[in-house]
Design a protein around this motif. Structure first.
Motif, PDB file in Angstrom:
ATOM      1  N   ALA A  90      98.059  65.872  86.329  1.00 39.08           N
ATOM      2  CA  ALA A  90      97.499  66.742  87.371  1.00 39.08           C
ATOM      3  C   ALA A  90      96.020  67.019  87.104  1.00 39.08           C
ATOM      4  N   GLU A  91      95.663  67.248  85.847  1.00 38.80           N
ATOM      5  CA  GLU A  91      94.247  67.461  85.498  1.00 38.80           C
ATOM      6  C   GLU A  91      93.413  66.252  85.874  1.00 38.80           C
ATOM      7  N   ALA A  92      93.933  65.062  85.602  1.00 43.01           N
ATOM      8  CA  ALA A  92      93.200  63.834  85.936  1.00 43.01           C
ATOM      9  C   ALA A  92      93.051  63.681  87.450  1.00 43.01           C
ATOM     10  N   VAL A  93      94.090  64.019  88.200  1.00 40.05           N
ATOM     11  CA  VAL A  93      94.019  63.935  89.664  1.00 40.05           C
ATOM     12  C   VAL A  93      92.964  64.898  90.201  1.00 40.05           C
ATOM     13  N   ILE A  94      93.004  66.138  89.752  1.00 38.37           N
ATOM     14  CA  ILE A  94      92.039  67.150  90.229  1.00 38.37           C
ATOM     15  C   ILE A  94      90.611  66.718  89.885  1.00 38.37           C
ATOM     16  N   ALA A  95      90.397  66.256  88.658  1.00 35.42           N
ATOM     17  CA  ALA A  95      89.051  65.817  88.257  1.00 35.42           C
ATOM     18  C   ALA A  95      88.579  64.653  89.119  1.00 35.42           C
ATOM     19  N   THR A  96      89.467  63.718  89.410  1.00 31.23           N
ATOM     20  CA  THR A  96      89.110  62.559  90.235  1.00 31.23           C
ATOM     21  C   THR A  96      88.824  62.978  91.669  1.00 31.23           C
ATOM     22  N   VAL A  97      89.646  63.867  92.201  1.00 30.19           N
ATOM     23  CA  VAL A  97      89.442  64.350  93.573  1.00 30.19           C
ATOM     24  C   VAL A  97      88.077  65.032  93.691  1.00 30.19           C
ATOM     25  N   ILE A  98      87.743  65.870  92.734  1.00 30.47           N
ATOM     26  CA  ILE A  98      86.447  66.564  92.759  1.00 30.47           C
ATOM     27  C   ILE A  98      85.303  65.555  92.675  1.00 30.47           C
ATOM     28  N   GLU A  99      85.407  64.625  91.740  1.00 33.76           N
ATOM     29  CA  GLU A  99      84.349  63.628  91.558  1.00 33.76           C
ATOM     30  C   GLU A  99      84.161  62.771  92.815  1.00 33.76           C
ATOM     31  N   GLU A 128     103.008  65.972  82.876  1.00 33.13           N
ATOM     32  CA  GLU A 128     102.669  66.227  84.273  1.00 33.13           C
ATOM     33  C   GLU A 128     101.361  66.997  84.397  1.00 33.13           C
ATOM     34  N   TRP A 129     101.129  67.935  83.480  1.00 32.90           N
ATOM     35  CA  TRP A 129      99.887  68.723  83.508  1.00 32.90           C
ATOM     36  C   TRP A 129      98.678  67.833  83.251  1.00 32.90           C
ATOM     37  N   ALA A 130      98.799  66.934  82.306  1.00 35.02           N
ATOM     38  CA  ALA A 130      97.681  66.027  82.004  1.00 35.02           C
ATOM     39  C   ALA A 130      97.380  65.129  83.202  1.00 35.02           C
ATOM     40  N   HIS A 168     108.932  57.587  80.223  1.00 38.16           N
ATOM     41  CA  HIS A 168     108.230  58.673  80.915  1.00 38.16           C
ATOM     42  C   HIS A 168     106.855  58.901  80.292  1.00 38.16           C
ATOM     43  N   PHE A 169     106.785  58.950  78.967  1.00 38.45           N
ATOM     44  CA  PHE A 169     105.522  59.231  78.291  1.00 38.45           C
ATOM     45  C   PHE A 169     104.635  58.008  78.128  1.00 38.45           C
ATOM     46  N   ALA A 170     105.228  56.829  78.052  1.00 36.60           N
ATOM     47  CA  ALA A 170     104.440  55.599  77.895  1.00 36.60           C
ATOM     48  C   ALA A 170     105.129  54.469  78.646  1.00 36.60           C
ATOM     49  N   GLN A 194     106.854  55.960  86.252  1.00 36.67           N
ATOM     50  CA  GLN A 194     106.189  57.076  85.587  1.00 36.67           C
ATOM     51  C   GLN A 194     107.167  58.227  85.337  1.00 36.67           C
ATOM     52  N   GLN A 195     108.218  58.338  86.144  1.00 32.58           N
ATOM     53  CA  GLN A 195     109.272  59.342  86.007  1.00 32.58           C
ATOM     54  C   GLN A 195     108.722  60.765  85.902  1.00 32.58           C
ATOM     55  N   ILE A 196     107.847  61.100  86.817  1.00 31.35           N
ATOM     56  CA  ILE A 196     107.241  62.424  86.830  1.00 31.35           C
ATOM     57  C   ILE A 196     108.196  63.437  87.437  1.00 31.35           C
ATOM     58  N   GLU A 197     108.254  64.603  86.831  1.00 42.44           N
ATOM     59  CA  GLU A 197     108.973  65.731  87.422  1.00 42.44           C
ATOM     60  C   GLU A 197     108.059  66.276  88.514  1.00 42.44           C
ATOM     61  N   THR A 198     108.350  65.937  89.771  1.00 46.73           N
ATOM     62  CA  THR A 198     107.424  66.259  90.860  1.00 46.73           C
ATOM     63  C   THR A 198     107.213  67.755  91.046  1.00 46.73           C
ATOM     64  N   GLU A 199     108.230  68.555  90.762  1.00 49.81           N
ATOM     65  CA  GLU A 199     108.062  70.006  90.913  1.00 49.81           C
ATOM     66  C   GLU A 199     107.038  70.539  89.902  1.00 49.81           C
ATOM     67  N   ILE A 200     107.120  70.053  88.673  1.00 49.27           N
ATOM     68  CA  ILE A 200     106.168  70.472  87.639  1.00 49.27           C
ATOM     69  C   ILE A 200     104.775  69.955  87.981  1.00 49.27           C
ATOM     70  N   PHE A 201     104.693  68.706  88.418  1.00 48.27           N
ATOM     71  CA  PHE A 201     103.419  68.103  88.780  1.00 48.27           C
ATOM     72  C   PHE A 201     102.751  68.867  89.926  1.00 48.27           C
ATOM     73  N   GLU A 202     103.538  69.193  90.949  1.00 49.17           N
ATOM     74  CA  GLU A 202     102.995  69.934  92.090  1.00 49.17           C
ATOM     75  C   GLU A 202     102.558  71.343  91.673  1.00 49.17           C
ATOM     76  N   PHE A 203     103.349  71.997  90.836  1.00 46.11           N
ATOM     77  CA  PHE A 203     102.975  73.315  90.331  1.00 46.11           C
ATOM     78  C   PHE A 203     101.664  73.227  89.548  1.00 46.11           C
ATOM     79  N   ALA A 204     101.559  72.217  88.696  1.00 46.14           N
ATOM     80  CA  ALA A 204     100.337  72.034  87.909  1.00 46.14           C
ATOM     81  C   ALA A 204      99.133  71.795  88.811  1.00 46.14           C
ATOM     82  N   LEU A 205      99.295  70.971  89.841  1.00 51.35           N
ATOM     83  CA  LEU A 205      98.196  70.737  90.785  1.00 51.35           C
ATOM     84  C   LEU A 205      97.751  72.042  91.434  1.00 51.35           C
TER      85      LEU A 205
END
Length: 136
Positions: free
Chosen positions: A7-16, A3-5, A99-101, A37-48
């Motif tokens: 989130a990092e990609a989302v933030i980088a894309t949003v900035i770009e 989820e952190w990875a 989830h991972f692939a 994708q089976q993302i844990e949305t709470e972890i993903f949102e926290f990471a964002l």
């Protein structure tokens, strides 16, 4: 950590993308999360949120995040049957692998009708940014 990875990609894309559009402040983004994708949305949102704070830029300080989950739908290439991810009934290990692939889904999922592993994912895969709103 997956989820952190993402989130990092989302933030980088949003900035770009916001810089390409000349935005000085992002007010809202909408993210679509595929069920496969089976993302844990709470972890993903926290990471964002944490990654947004860590950026230290005024571009993201007022950004609100909206997330929608897109249901996974599959279609068998052999018999044409369509079904959802909740119809599959996988175990914990198989779910973890997908989830991972998500590409490995074909190794674990079969058409509920004819049992063929030859299917396509019609929707519900990946993470995408539907829109970015802001001020220039």
């Amino acid at each position: 950590m997956h989820e952190w990875a993402l989130a990092e990609a989302v933030i980088a894309t949003v900035i770009e993308e916001s810089r390409k559009e000349g935005l000085e402040e992002i007010t809202k983004i909408k993210i679509k999360i595929g069920e496969l994708q089976q993302i844990e949305t709470e972890i993903f949102e926290f990471a964002l949120n944490e990654l947004t704070k860590a950026q230290g830029t005024s571009l993201l300080t007022k950004m609100k995040v909206e997330m929608d989950t897109e249901r996974a739908i599959f279609r068998c290439r052999v018999c044409g049957n369509e079904w959802g991810f909740d119809d599959v009934g996988l175990g914990e290990d198989e779910n973890e692998a997908i989830h991972f692939a998500p590409e490995v889904a074909h190794a674990y999922i079969r058409c509920p009708s004819c049992k063929s592993p030859d299917f396509e994912v019609l929707q519900g895969r990946g993470v995408s940014i539907e829109y970015i709103k802001g001020r220039g």
